[in-house]
Design an enzyme around this catalytic site. Structure first.
Site, PDB file in Angstrom:
ATOM      1  N   ARG A 155       7.327  30.404  44.023  1.00 57.59           N
ATOM      2  CA  ARG A 155       8.192  31.230  44.854  1.00 57.59           C
ATOM      3  C   ARG A 155       7.426  31.519  46.137  1.00 57.59           C
ATOM      4  NH1 ARG A 155      12.488  32.625  41.659  1.00 57.59           N
ATOM      5  NH2 ARG A 155      12.082  32.925  39.459  1.00 57.59           N
ATOM      6  N   THR A 209      20.379  26.488  38.154  1.00 59.44           N
ATOM      7  CA  THR A 209      20.506  27.893  37.792  1.00 59.44           C
ATOM      8  C   THR A 209      20.740  27.980  36.305  1.00 59.44           C
ATOM      9  OG1 THR A 209      22.023  29.751  37.749  1.00 59.44           O
ATOM     10  CG2 THR A 209      22.898  27.745  38.682  1.00 59.44           C
TER      11      THR A 209
HETATM   12  P1  ATP Z   1      15.866  30.915  40.753  1.00 62.14           P
HETATM   13  O1  ATP Z   1      16.351  32.169  41.381  1.00 62.14           O
HETATM   14  O2  ATP Z   1      16.901  30.225  39.918  1.00 62.14           O
HETATM   15  O3  ATP Z   1      14.573  31.041  40.027  1.00 62.14           O
HETATM   16  P2  ATP Z   1      15.484  30.118  43.470  1.00 62.14           P
HETATM   17  O4  ATP Z   1      15.459  28.788  44.131  1.00 62.14           O
HETATM   18  O5  ATP Z   1      16.547  31.056  43.922  1.00 62.14           O
HETATM   19  O6  ATP Z   1      15.559  29.831  41.923  1.00 62.14           O
HETATM   20  P3  ATP Z   1      13.419  31.650  44.770  1.00 62.14           P
HETATM   21  O7  ATP Z   1      12.057  32.031  44.278  1.00 62.14           O
HETATM   22  O8  ATP Z   1      14.305  32.715  45.257  1.00 62.14           O
HETATM   23  O9  ATP Z   1      14.064  30.814  43.582  1.00 62.14           O
HETATM   24  O10 ATP Z   1      13.248  30.607  45.968  1.00 62.14           O
HETATM   25  C1  ATP Z   1      12.514  29.393  45.838  1.00 62.14           C
HETATM   26  C2  ATP Z   1      11.899  29.011  47.140  1.00 62.14           C
HETATM   27  O11 ATP Z   1      12.874  29.065  48.197  1.00 62.14           O
HETATM   28  C3  ATP Z   1      10.771  29.945  47.547  1.00 62.14           C
HETATM   29  O12 ATP Z   1       9.669  29.174  47.953  1.00 62.14           O
HETATM   30  C4  ATP Z   1      11.348  30.747  48.677  1.00 62.14           C
HETATM   31  O13 ATP Z   1      10.429  31.079  49.645  1.00 62.14           O
HETATM   32  C5  ATP Z   1      12.420  29.881  49.278  1.00 62.14           C
HETATM   33  N1  ATP Z   1      13.463  30.786  49.773  1.00 62.14           N
HETATM   34  C6  ATP Z   1      14.092  31.732  49.062  1.00 62.14           C
HETATM   35  N2  ATP Z   1      14.963  32.427  49.846  1.00 62.14           N
HETATM   36  C7  ATP Z   1      14.871  31.889  51.086  1.00 62.14           C
HETATM   37  C8  ATP Z   1      15.512  32.158  52.342  1.00 62.14           C
HETATM   38  N3  ATP Z   1      16.413  33.129  52.474  1.00 62.14           N
HETATM   39  N4  ATP Z   1      15.160  31.400  53.409  1.00 62.14           N
HETATM   40  C9  ATP Z   1      14.250  30.422  53.268  1.00 62.14           C
HETATM   41  N5  ATP Z   1      13.603  30.117  52.123  1.00 62.14           N
HETATM   42  C10 ATP Z   1      13.906  30.828  51.046  1.00 62.14           C
END
Ligand code: ATP
Ligand code: MG
Length: 442
Positions: A155, A209
């Site tokens: 993350r 997801t």
């Molecule tokens: P899950 O929630 O199912 O675990 P996700 O892809 O939503 O998966 P996150 O940890 O929120 O998981 O995001 C994964 C990656 O995407 C991270 O490296 C994070 O920095 C990037 N990211 C998340 N939100 C944003 C955003 N608004 N803009 C740019 N990058 C983002």
């Protein structure tokens, strides 16, 4: 928001000029090629009254571009390099998707290079870019037998300019991002930087997801494996609760905003007496409250099983000091432990001192390998993603909608959440199966 046809058109880098390598393969085998035609589209709605209400000719109704192999592709396969990255939390099937992408690119498109970035977007930064691995058939053999992701995940925010520098340095033409809503927002940020530099690089997402909370997809990959696993834990606490005096079994399942896993797992074995999901708020006290229902069940049957999604009942928990994770997602309060405490207190006061068995199996569920159904689903999603990328689709994700694989613009997958409709047929089935009221104290 009502979507129009133009909202659903995906971006493409340009005209497809190269013959698909499929043509040769299929011609020599004398099979009839399954090509997708450029005007092959799938209706968003399939309810007749909704379609009639639109009052538009069929070609103007909202529809999605079909995914699959095209006769012509945008990138010259032999000169193409691709990158793959997995981001966010673990979900069964990540390795199946990686394997499917690598196999398709190797066996059918014969691309020049396939790079895997390590540990999510962090792997595209300057600091970690030398840790990139080259992927081939050998590297992905059997990885589908394991949970997790061979590439690792992470993350945390990364700099888009730096990430695009890495793509340029490695000569990457197509980047495949496998991840959740945050990952897709990250992918859009990368696409924006690619556009600003006028680069000819496609970004294709495979949405992940475990909670099944992304829109425009029948069911997300890994979801079926997850609720099947969850079912086993519900069965365990049911047995435990039956064996104890005033036995109370509580299972906390995944579902930050959407209670699909809790609903499906509860329906699957019918051992749950109460299901609590984020979409349906509940109260503890009063004649219609949760505590009264639990007490009544224990009095009547000597035991009770409560299934709670992690995002349920957050309004009942102390909001102070709530923190966020590295990606900025709010950390939830522990509704499972809260319920354990409240039910113990209440039943003890009611003269029914309970034996409570509490399970929080989230990590044990997230980390398993995909089941056979999800493996098939993942490999087909992977193939669809490869065809999309090779055909120059960008800012696009592949999903299955009404049992067809389709392309949708990436921004739509983050536009809202798929949630259980408290007035819909799934929640109704849960109420029928558990016998619980439509809401507690609502
Ligand atoms: P899950 O929630 O199912 O675990 P996700 O892809 O939503 O998966 P996150 O940890 O929120 O998981 O995001 C994964 C990656 O995407 C991270 O490296 C994070 O920095 C990037 N990211 C998340 N939100 C944003 C955003 N608004 N803009 C740019 N990058 C983002
Ligand atoms: Mg997320």
């Amino acid at each position: 928001m009502t979507l129009e046809l133009d909202d659903l058109r995906v971006r493409t880098l340009g005209e497809c000029r190269y013959d698909s390598p499929f043509a040769e393969m299929l011609a020599t085998k004398k099979t009839s090629p399954h090509y997708v035609h450029e005007d092959d589209r799938v209706l968003v709605d399939d309810t007749v009254s909704v379609l009639l209400g639109r009052g538009a000719p069929i070609e103007r109704l909202p529809s999605l571009e079909a995914a699959g192999p095209r006769r012509k592709v945008y990138f010259d396969p032999a000169a193409t390099s691709v990158g793959i990255v997995t981001c966010g939390g673990l979900c069964p099937g990540l390795n199946d998707v990686i394997r499917g992408i690598v196999q398709e690119l190797t066996e059918h498109y014969h691309v020049a290079h396939i790079y895997g970035f390590r540990n999510g977007y962090a792997g595209l930064t300057r600091q970690h870019r030398e840790r990139v691995v080259e992927l081939d058939l050998h590297a992905v053999r059997d990885i589908n037998n394991d949970g997790g992701t061979i590439l690792g995940s992470s993350r945390g925010d990364q700099d888009a300019e730096e990430m695009v520098d890495t793509l340029v340095e490695l000569g990457i033409d197509v980047l495949f991002v496998i991840g959740g809503d945050g990952s897709m927002r990250g992918a859009m940020k990368i696409t924006k930087e690619i556009d600003a530099r006028g680069l000819d690089v496609a970004v294709v997402g495979v949405p992940k997801t475990i909670d099944n909370d992304l829109p425009y997809t029948d069911q997300s990959f890994g979801f079926q494996t997850a609720f099947a696993q969850a079912t086993e834990f519900i069965a365990s606490v049911f047995v435990e609760s039956q064996a104890a005096e005033n036995g109370v079994g509580i299972v906390k399942l995944m579902g930050r905003h959407s209670g699909f896993i809790a609903c499906y797992a509860a329906l699957s074995n019918n051992d749950a007496d109460v299901v609590l999901i984020p979409e349906v708020p509940f109260v503890l006290d009063g004649p219609d409250g949760l505590l009264a229902r639990v007490e009544e069940h224990v009095r009547r049957h000597g035991q009770v099983v409560v299934v709670v999604a992690e995002g349920a009942g957050q309004e009942l928990l102390e909001q102070e000091g709530r923190t966020t994770d590295a990606s900025g997602n709010a950390k939830l309060g522990d509704i499972g432990l809260f319920l354990k405490e409240k039910l113990t207190e209440h039943l003890t006061e009611a003269g029914l001192p309970p034996t409570v068995r509490y399970l929080d199996p989230s990590y044990a569920i997230r980390s398993v390998a995909a089941n056979a159904y999800d493996s098939v689903y993942c490999v087909r999603l992977a193939h669809a993603a490869v065809h999309a990328g090779m055909a120059g689709r960008t800012d696009t994700v592949v999903v299955r909608w009404r049992r067809r694989f389709v392309h949708i613009p990436m921004r739509l997958i983050t536009s809202h959440r798929n949630q259980v409709d408290p007035d819909g047929d799934l929640w109704m089935s849960v109420l029928e199966a558990t016998g619980q009221p439509a809401s507690f104290g609502g």
